[in-house]
Design a protein around this motif. Structure first.
Motif, PDB file in Angstrom:
ATOM      1  N   ASP B 167       8.981   2.528 -11.514  1.00  0.00           N
ATOM      2  CA  ASP B 167      10.291   2.944 -12.025  1.00  0.00           C
ATOM      3  C   ASP B 167      11.279   3.083 -10.896  1.00  0.00           C
ATOM      4  O   ASP B 167      10.943   3.886  -9.618  1.00  0.00           O
ATOM      5  CB  ASP B 167      10.001   4.340 -12.624  1.00  0.00           C
ATOM      6  N   ARG B 173       6.420   7.460 -11.388  1.00  0.00           N
ATOM      7  CA  ARG B 173       6.272   6.972 -12.669  1.00  0.00           C
ATOM      8  C   ARG B 173       6.028   5.408 -12.503  1.00  0.00           C
ATOM      9  O   ARG B 173       6.731   4.491 -11.883  1.00  0.00           O
ATOM     10  CB  ARG B 173       7.569   7.095 -13.559  1.00  0.00           C
ATOM     11  N   PHE B 175       4.623   2.034 -14.855  1.00  0.00           N
ATOM     12  CA  PHE B 175       4.040   1.380 -16.143  1.00  0.00           C
ATOM     13  C   PHE B 175       3.236   0.428 -15.855  1.00  0.00           C
ATOM     14  O   PHE B 175       3.477  -0.589 -15.024  1.00  0.00           O
ATOM     15  CB  PHE B 175       5.210   0.894 -16.811  1.00  0.00           C
ATOM     16  N   ARG B 185       1.228   4.611 -19.066  1.00  0.00           N
ATOM     17  CA  ARG B 185       2.277   5.244 -17.972  1.00  0.00           C
ATOM     18  C   ARG B 185       1.541   6.379 -17.197  1.00  0.00           C
ATOM     19  O   ARG B 185       0.816   6.944 -17.784  1.00  0.00           O
ATOM     20  CB  ARG B 185       3.554   5.589 -18.835  1.00  0.00           C
ATOM     21  N   THR B 186       2.002   6.445 -15.928  1.00  0.00           N
ATOM     22  CA  THR B 186       1.723   7.524 -15.485  1.00  0.00           C
ATOM     23  C   THR B 186       3.016   8.232 -14.635  1.00  0.00           C
ATOM     24  O   THR B 186       3.768   7.647 -14.446  1.00  0.00           O
ATOM     25  CB  THR B 186       0.828   7.147 -13.913  1.00  0.00           C
ATOM     26  N   ASP B 187       2.957   9.536 -14.997  1.00  0.00           N
ATOM     27  CA  ASP B 187       4.176  10.412 -14.435  1.00  0.00           C
ATOM     28  C   ASP B 187       3.802  11.099 -12.949  1.00  0.00           C
ATOM     29  O   ASP B 187       4.576  11.986 -12.728  1.00  0.00           O
ATOM     30  CB  ASP B 187       4.589  11.301 -15.395  1.00  0.00           C
ATOM     31  N   TRP B 193      -3.066   9.039 -16.615  1.00  0.00           N
ATOM     32  CA  TRP B 193      -2.307   7.979 -17.382  1.00  0.00           C
ATOM     33  C   TRP B 193      -2.248   8.203 -18.680  1.00  0.00           C
ATOM     34  O   TRP B 193      -3.370   9.075 -19.049  1.00  0.00           O
ATOM     35  CB  TRP B 193      -3.034   6.600 -17.007  1.00  0.00           C
ATOM     36  N   ILE B 196       0.746   4.181 -23.877  1.00  0.00           N
ATOM     37  CA  ILE B 196       2.193   4.480 -24.431  1.00  0.00           C
ATOM     38  C   ILE B 196       2.247   3.128 -25.466  1.00  0.00           C
ATOM     39  O   ILE B 196       2.958   2.244 -25.196  1.00  0.00           O
ATOM     40  CB  ILE B 196       3.104   4.417 -23.642  1.00  0.00           C
ATOM     41  N   ASP B 227      14.333   4.061 -18.876  1.00  0.00           N
ATOM     42  CA  ASP B 227      13.492   4.466 -20.038  1.00  0.00           C
ATOM     43  C   ASP B 227      13.607   3.404 -21.308  1.00  0.00           C
ATOM     44  O   ASP B 227      12.917   3.647 -22.190  1.00  0.00           O
ATOM     45  CB  ASP B 227      14.195   5.739 -20.594  1.00  0.00           C
ATOM     46  N   ALA B 243      10.788   5.368 -22.618  1.00  0.00           N
ATOM     47  CA  ALA B 243       9.754   5.191 -21.800  1.00  0.00           C
ATOM     48  C   ALA B 243       8.142   5.118 -22.462  1.00  0.00           C
ATOM     49  O   ALA B 243       7.261   5.465 -21.844  1.00  0.00           O
ATOM     50  CB  ALA B 243       9.541   6.472 -20.765  1.00  0.00           C
ATOM     51  N   GLY B 244       8.153   4.369 -23.601  1.00  0.00           N
ATOM     52  CA  GLY B 244       7.033   4.267 -24.268  1.00  0.00           C
ATOM     53  C   GLY B 244       6.760   5.249 -25.128  1.00  0.00           C
ATOM     54  O   GLY B 244       5.517   5.117 -25.610  1.00  0.00           O
TER      55      GLY B 244
END
Lengths: 98, 371
Positions: B167, B173, B175, B185-187, B193, B196, B227, B243-244
């Motif tokens: 990102d 973030r 993907f 996805r990880t934030d 994870w 999504i 996003d 964002a998924g």
């Protein structure tokens, strides 16, 4: 002095030409030869044998003195003519695929 | 005047293609690593002369090569891709459990800001990160050990982690997409994870809108709008605006919604490119005509781009990592084919030229703009 011949792809990867010449003290085994090759050329780690299990990669073969030593124990002494430097230890990419 | 460099991975080596900003005349160098499969070559946005190549061979395994001079010279770096912690199982093609087994690196994604940081996507699916210029690789284990991991199953090409998108706004973030598990996805920088895949429907699996098990072929993002993601799935082209969080199909009037690559125009975040191919078994373009389809409306409405592309007797495929755009104005669009051609457009896809025609089958294409 032990003589080792690598396949062209691995010679290119290690940026060498011709035979390798290695000094190995004590018993000359497949494991000790490969250890010595990998120590001098760390970029070859994992290319001939699994770096954790030490098992030969499936499509790599080891020949010497017109014998296929691929399935020998890695700790079996190599033929005397290899240990004496009269014959090379050959690492060969198996004849397979396209 | 700016220059453009294309990094091309093929079945039998890597090639570097360069041109000035007009993108009319190209110089081809290579093959680098001749005879080896080069799944991906990519350049660092933080230092464009730092390049990474994933070199592999069924005989001799996986090598990672790094160049610090724009591809003039290369040095192998670390290639120890160990699965960390308990290995565990995933599903095999026949539905039985099978332990994770490392095979190769499909994709290398350099950090946008630090030339020593690079991510690597593996088959069997795992995500690795190096912080030291590729000498050591650390698995981000939270992905592979996700509770759905034992239900992941390989696609026809293997269970590969083939897409990594960092990102551009939120450094925590990331993907990724895995064939045939889906998108994740990880934030939190890769610690945890989440799948999504809501809105994806795949008739080839028992529960056609399951949480995981979808064969995602490729994701794409425009950097100004992180996003919004676009997806080419095994069948269907899709879009998410959150964002998924959820996806909707945007296949619209495409002649077939099967394909591999998807790319976004560098300056128009609603302009998207795909290359439809026929069915999931024939894997070549329909009617012997090589056509890139472009949507300028963020999906749903697509127009074929054909000028300069063969429109008869052409039966090539374009793989998932084999399409890229540059950031010049007009935007350059590039793709490589299974027939060894690399095509380029210097006007957003209106007209195309074959930059080179007779390379080995192309696996990946990346574009860099150099000062």
């Amino acid at each position: 002095m032990i003589r080792v011949v690598l396949p062209p792809h691995l010679r290119n990867l290690a940026q060498i030409s011709g035979e390798l010449h290695l000094e190995i003290g004590g018993a000359v085994t497949q494991r000790r030869v490969l250890d010595a090759v990998e120590e001098r050329y760390p970029m070859l780690l994992g290319t001939m044998r699994d770096r954790r299990t030490g098992e030969r990669r499936a499509l790599v073969r080891f020949f010497a003195c017109e014998e296929d030593l691929s399935n020998e124990s890695p700790d079996t002494p190599l033929p005397g003519r290899v240990a004496a430097g009269e014959e090379p230890f050959l690492v060969v990419g198996a004849m397979a695929g396209g | 005047m700016s220059r453009v460099r294309l990094l091309v991975g093929t079945r039998k080596g890597a090639f570097v293609l360069t041109a000035d900003g007009t993108r009319r005349d190209w110089t081809v160098s290579g093959p680098h690593f001749g005879g080896w499969e080069i799944y991906h070559v990519n350049g660092s946005p933080a230092d464009p002369d730092r390049l990474w190549a994933s070199q592999s061979s069924s005989w001799f395994g996986q090598i990672i090569q790094r160049s610090d001079d724009g591809g003039a010279s290369w040095q192998p770096v670390g290639n120890d891709f160990a699965y960390q912690g308990p290995i565990g199982d995933h599903l095999w093609y026949d539905g039985t459990p099978r332990p994770w087994e490392f095979k190769r690196i499909w994709h290398l994604e350099p950090s946008r800001t630090d030339p020593d940081v690079v991510y690597a996507g593996a088959e069997d699916a795992a995500l690795y990160r190096s912080d030291d210029g590729g000498q050591k690789w650390q698995e981000l284990t939270g992905l592979r050990t996700h509770e759905s991991g034992p239900r992941w199953q390989p696609g026809a090409g293997g269970m590969c982690l083939h897409t990594i998108i960092l990102d551009p706004v939120n450094p925590d973030r990331i993907f990724v997409a895995i064939s045939a598990a889906g998108a994740f996805r990880t934030d939190d920088g890769g610690v945890t994870w989440q799948p999504i895949n809501r809105g994806l429907r795949s008739g080839q699996i028992p529960d056609e809108d399951a949480e995981v098990g979808h064969c995602v072929h490729r994701l794409a993002m425009h950097p100004s709008r992180p996003d919004v993601l676009f997806m080419q799935k095994h069948w269907d082209v899709l879009r998410t605006d959150d964002a998924g969080g959820s996806w909707r199909e945007i296949s619209g009037n495409l002649p077939t919604d099967f394909g591999f690559p998807i790319a976004v125009h560098a300056h128009e975040p609603d302009t998207v490119y795909v290359v439809p191919i026929k069915s999931d078994s024939e894997h070549y373009v329909p009617d012997g005509k090589l056509r890139v389809y472009r949507s300028r409306t963020g999906g749903d409405e697509w127009q074929p781009l054909t000028k300069g592309l063969p429109q008869a007797d052409c039966y090539v495929n374009v793989l998932r990592d084999a399409m890229a755009v540059d950031t010049l104005d007009d935007c350059g669009v590039y793709f490589g084919t299974s027939g060894g051609q690399v095509y380029g457009s210097a006007d957003g896809g209106e007209t195309w030229n074959a930059i080179v025609r007779d390379l080995p089958a192309v696996l990946s294409v990346e574009a860099q703009v150099l000062p």
